[in-house]
Design a protein around this motif. Structure first.
Motif, PDB file in Angstrom:
ATOM      1  N   UNK A   1       0.810  -1.229   0.000  1.00 44.54           N
ATOM      2  CA  UNK A   1       0.000   0.000   0.000  1.00 44.54           C
ATOM      3  C   UNK A   1       0.838   1.271   0.000  1.00 44.54           C
ATOM      4  N   UNK A   2       2.160   1.141   0.004  1.00 42.28           N
ATOM      5  CA  UNK A   2       2.998   2.340   0.006  1.00 42.28           C
ATOM      6  C   UNK A   2       3.102   3.019   1.349  1.00 42.28           C
ATOM      7  N   UNK A   3       2.687   2.344   2.428  1.00 39.70           N
ATOM      8  CA  UNK A   3       2.925   2.889   3.766  1.00 39.70           C
ATOM      9  C   UNK A   3       4.388   2.735   4.160  1.00 39.70           C
ATOM     10  N   UNK A   4       5.081   1.809   3.457  1.00 34.31           N
ATOM     11  CA  UNK A   4       6.493   1.565   3.712  1.00 34.31           C
ATOM     12  C   UNK A   4       7.141   1.137   2.403  1.00 34.31           C
ATOM     13  N   UNK A   5       8.447   1.337   2.278  1.00 31.44           N
ATOM     14  CA  UNK A   5       9.197   0.902   1.098  1.00 31.44           C
ATOM     15  C   UNK A   5       9.799  -0.479   1.340  1.00 31.44           C
ATOM     16  N   UNK A   6       9.826  -1.343   0.329  1.00 26.44           N
ATOM     17  CA  UNK A   6      10.530  -2.608   0.478  1.00 26.44           C
ATOM     18  C   UNK A   6      12.038  -2.388   0.502  1.00 26.44           C
ATOM     19  N   UNK A   7      12.781  -3.349   1.050  1.00 28.51           N
ATOM     20  CA  UNK A   7      14.240  -3.264   1.031  1.00 28.51           C
ATOM     21  C   UNK A   7      14.783  -3.563  -0.357  1.00 28.51           C
ATOM     22  N   UNK A   8      14.082  -4.441  -1.089  1.00 27.05           N
ATOM     23  CA  UNK A   8      14.441  -4.743  -2.477  1.00 27.05           C
ATOM     24  C   UNK A   8      13.215  -5.318  -3.171  1.00 27.05           C
ATOM     25  N   UNK A   9      13.304  -5.396  -4.507  1.00 25.23           N
ATOM     26  CA  UNK A   9      12.170  -5.868  -5.290  1.00 25.23           C
ATOM     27  C   UNK A   9      11.345  -4.707  -5.823  1.00 25.23           C
ATOM     28  N   UNK A  10      10.342  -5.035  -6.617  1.00 30.08           N
ATOM     29  CA  UNK A  10       9.511  -4.013  -7.255  1.00 30.08           C
ATOM     30  C   UNK A  10       8.050  -4.174  -6.871  1.00 30.08           C
ATOM     31  N   UNK A  11       7.375  -3.027  -6.706  1.00 30.63           N
ATOM     32  CA  UNK A  11       5.926  -2.989  -6.544  1.00 30.63           C
ATOM     33  C   UNK A  11       5.389  -2.086  -7.639  1.00 30.63           C
ATOM     34  N   UNK A  12       4.494  -2.648  -8.457  1.00 31.98           N
ATOM     35  CA  UNK A  12       4.019  -1.951  -9.652  1.00 31.98           C
ATOM     36  C   UNK A  12       2.506  -1.794  -9.577  1.00 31.98           C
ATOM     37  N   UNK A  13       2.046  -0.574  -9.673  1.00 29.58           N
ATOM     38  CA  UNK A  13       0.613  -0.284  -9.707  1.00 29.58           C
ATOM     39  C   UNK A  13       0.280   0.151 -11.125  1.00 29.58           C
ATOM     40  N   UNK A  14      -0.507  -0.677 -11.835  1.00 29.09           N
ATOM     41  CA  UNK A  14      -0.669  -0.513 -13.279  1.00 29.09           C
ATOM     42  C   UNK A  14       0.725  -0.505 -13.908  1.00 29.09           C
ATOM     43  N   UNK A  15       1.150   0.578 -14.494  1.00 28.67           N
ATOM     44  CA  UNK A  15       2.497   0.612 -15.088  1.00 28.67           C
ATOM     45  C   UNK A  15       3.448   1.486 -14.275  1.00 28.67           C
ATOM     46  N   UNK A  16       3.038   1.866 -13.094  1.00 34.29           N
ATOM     47  CA  UNK A  16       3.822   2.780 -12.264  1.00 34.29           C
ATOM     48  C   UNK A  16       4.576   2.003 -11.182  1.00 34.29           C
ATOM     49  N   UNK A  17       5.913   2.115 -11.186  1.00 33.03           N
ATOM     50  CA  UNK A  17       6.719   1.455 -10.152  1.00 33.03           C
ATOM     51  C   UNK A  17       6.724   2.352  -8.918  1.00 33.03           C
ATOM     52  N   UNK A  18       6.011   1.919  -7.882  1.00 33.09           N
ATOM     53  CA  UNK A  18       5.879   2.767  -6.683  1.00 33.09           C
ATOM     54  C   UNK A  18       6.922   2.443  -5.620  1.00 33.09           C
ATOM     55  N   UNK A  19       7.635   1.331  -5.789  1.00 33.71           N
ATOM     56  CA  UNK A  19       8.582   0.903  -4.752  1.00 33.71           C
ATOM     57  C   UNK A  19       9.783   1.832  -4.632  1.00 33.71           C
ATOM     58  N   UNK A  20      10.018   2.662  -5.657  1.00 34.81           N
ATOM     59  CA  UNK A  20      11.125   3.616  -5.603  1.00 34.81           C
ATOM     60  C   UNK A  20      10.666   5.037  -5.289  1.00 34.81           C
ATOM     61  N   UNK A  21       9.374   5.189  -5.001  1.00 35.35           N
ATOM     62  CA  UNK A  21       8.833   6.529  -4.772  1.00 35.35           C
ATOM     63  C   UNK A  21       9.380   7.139  -3.481  1.00 35.35           C
ATOM     64  N   UNK A  22       9.453   8.450  -3.482  1.00 40.36           N
ATOM     65  CA  UNK A  22       9.784   9.189  -2.268  1.00 40.36           C
ATOM     66  C   UNK A  22       8.571   9.190  -1.335  1.00 40.36           C
ATOM     67  N   UNK A  23       8.785   9.625  -0.118  1.00 38.41           N
ATOM     68  CA  UNK A  23       7.694   9.698   0.853  1.00 38.41           C
ATOM     69  C   UNK A  23       6.566  10.588   0.346  1.00 38.41           C
ATOM     70  N   UNK A  24       6.928  11.699  -0.275  1.00 33.55           N
ATOM     71  CA  UNK A  24       5.928  12.626  -0.813  1.00 33.55           C
ATOM     72  C   UNK A  24       5.142  11.985  -1.947  1.00 33.55           C
ATOM     73  N   UNK A  25       5.853  11.273  -2.819  1.00 27.80           N
ATOM     74  CA  UNK A  25       5.180  10.612  -3.947  1.00 27.80           C
ATOM     75  C   UNK A  25       4.258   9.500  -3.463  1.00 27.80           C
ATOM     76  N   UNK A  26       4.684   8.766  -2.425  1.00 27.75           N
ATOM     77  CA  UNK A  26       3.837   7.709  -1.877  1.00 27.75           C
ATOM     78  C   UNK A  26       2.577   8.275  -1.228  1.00 27.75           C
ATOM     79  N   UNK A  27       2.720   9.407  -0.572  1.00 31.47           N
ATOM     80  CA  UNK A  27       1.549  10.057   0.033  1.00 31.47           C
ATOM     81  C   UNK A  27       0.517  10.403  -1.038  1.00 31.47           C
ATOM     82  N   UNK A  28       0.982  10.944  -2.142  1.00 32.82           N
ATOM     83  CA  UNK A  28       0.074  11.277  -3.256  1.00 32.82           C
ATOM     84  C   UNK A  28      -0.549  10.009  -3.845  1.00 32.82           C
ATOM     85  N   UNK A  29       0.262   8.971  -4.005  1.00 34.81           N
ATOM     86  CA  UNK A  29      -0.242   7.700  -4.528  1.00 34.81           C
ATOM     87  C   UNK A  29      -1.364   7.163  -3.645  1.00 34.81           C
TER      88      UNK A  29
END
Length: 233
Positions: free
Chosen positions: A53-81
């Motif tokens: 859900x983007x409340x936390x970042x994984x240590x490794x690996x990818x999380x993809x929402x539709x075509x958007x990779x959210x696992x590399x998002x900043x805290x601000x970007x995750x809040x918007x997501x």
């Protein structure tokens, strides 16, 4: 609106000690599914919810929402997501005590891009006669229904429910689960329920069984039960 996890790990470090909360987890949650993530305390199910859900970042690996990779998002970007796409229901109701039922639900709707009609949602959770009441005037089950209405009102793509019946008795818990299930069926909102209660798993399209940070098994229910058909204890 699907969400995919690819080889996701979550490691917590305490001094020189590394603890794997998630170990190489891969999973796809499909649009409109009702998913139950099942496991005992410490199995990794809450960590899985947090990184998915983007409340936390994984240590490794990818999380993809539709075509958007959210696992590399900043805290601000995750809040918007999260604001744009997700809603949460927790064991604690987290209602604003100085606002009425309708005003609490309005807050949820106000952050949605295409929110539902507030009065209609309040009616669907069976609280039309309580919409001018304050949380302190409601039972625990009624307060949880308000939190569901608040979450659904924004018209989210995915709704995450973390032990939503954990503080409720059997009768009230089943009423709350019934509402969550109906919201999934009527609005096609992808729904993810975290629970340690194996009986709730019978309500799901698929059950993700967690143990020691790994997905142990994925079970597809050929015949789903409704909330009032399941056993509790």
């Amino acid at each position: 609106m699907s969400i995919k996890l690819k080889n996701v790990n979550k490691i917590y470090k305490t001094g020189n000690v590394e603890t794997y909360a998630l170990k190489n987890v891969s999973l796809e949650i499909k649009d409109g599914e009702f998913i139950v993530i099942l496991g005992a305390s410490g199995s990794g199910k809450s960590t899985l919810l947090n990184v998915t859900s983007g409340l936390d970042n994984p240590s490794s690996g990818e999380i993809i929402f539709n075509d958007e990779i959210i696992s590399n998002h900043s805290s601000k970007e995750l809040t918007k997501f999260r604001r744009d796409n997700l809603a949460f229901i927790f064991q604690q109701y987290n209602l604003l005590q100085n606002l009425t039922v309708k005003e609490n639900v309005e807050i949820g709707a106000s952050i949605g891009k295409n929110p539902f009609n507030i009065d209609e949602i309040i009616e669907k959770v069976g609280l039309e006669d309580k919409k001018d009441s304050y949380p302190s005037q409601l039972s625990g089950g009624q307060q949880q229904r308000v939190s569901i209405a608040r979450s659904v009102a924004k018209n989210p793509n995915i709704m995450f429910c973390d032990e939503p019946t954990g503080a409720l008795d059997e009768e009230t818990g089943k009423q709350v689960l019934d509402i969550i299930q109906k919201m999934n069926e009527e609005f096609k909102t992808t729904t993810v329920v975290i629970t340690h209660n194996p009986n709730i798993a019978f309500m799901a399209d698929r059950v993700i069984k967690m143990n020691s940070g790994k997905i142990e098994e994925i079970v597809k229910n050929q015949c789903k039960k409704n909330a009032f058909e399941i056993n509790w204890g």
